[in-house]
Design a protein around this motif. Sequence first.
Motif, PDB file in Angstrom:
ATOM      1  N   LYS A   4       0.814  -1.221   0.000  1.00 17.33           N
ATOM      2  CA  LYS A   4       0.000   0.000   0.000  1.00 17.33           C
ATOM      3  C   LYS A   4       0.846   1.269   0.000  1.00 17.33           C
ATOM      4  CE  LYS A   4      -4.025  -2.131   0.833  1.00 17.33           C
ATOM      5  NZ  LYS A   4      -4.623  -2.721  -0.280  1.00 17.33           N
ATOM      6  N   ASN A  26      -6.307   1.261  -8.745  1.00 20.33           N
ATOM      7  CA  ASN A  26      -7.213   1.102  -7.607  1.00 20.33           C
ATOM      8  C   ASN A  26      -7.770  -0.320  -7.557  1.00 20.33           C
ATOM      9  OD1 ASN A  26      -8.674   4.446  -7.769  1.00 20.33           O
ATOM     10  ND2 ASN A  26      -6.711   3.788  -6.972  1.00 20.33           N
ATOM     11  N   TYR A  31      -3.529   2.845  -4.030  1.00 26.66           N
ATOM     12  CA  TYR A  31      -4.294   4.082  -3.872  1.00 26.66           C
ATOM     13  C   TYR A  31      -3.415   5.315  -3.698  1.00 26.66           C
ATOM     14  CZ  TYR A  31      -8.036   0.763  -3.388  1.00 26.66           C
ATOM     15  OH  TYR A  31      -8.916  -0.260  -3.639  1.00 26.66           O
TER      16      TYR A  31
END
Length: 137
Positions: A4, A26, A31
């Motif tokens: 992440k 995504n 993200y």
Amino acid sequence: MSNKSTRILIADEQHFNRLRIERWFNQLGYYRVAPVLNLEELLTLVEYGSEPFGLLIINASLGHGKLDLLDFCLNNCQLDRVMIYDGQRAQLPAIPASGQHKVQVSHALLPDLASIQRLMALVDPLRPSVGTVISVR
């Protein structure tokens, strides 16, 4: 599971292209994506960034003869990996994605989900392999 913390930069003048590529990231669980629409924004983020970008996805036409894009990407320590797409228009040689090359040059007009998955297998070895089924909506 994807990492992440991977920072991704998308550079394309076309809003639709930036949005489409960002949505693919995504879907893959990434993200931390920063979309930029011109060369000036790109150079500012890269030059003044506090940490390197794990990946830059850039339309080759963004250089517009103002910047040797391939040289910039190869010699910039703030960019870990780079995918330059629509490279044929900028007369760049095709360079396939591999563990040996920092920069991939694609002649495709826009990267697709499969090419992004293959690239992310090199960028983020923590993510599932390319054969993993991911639902696309």
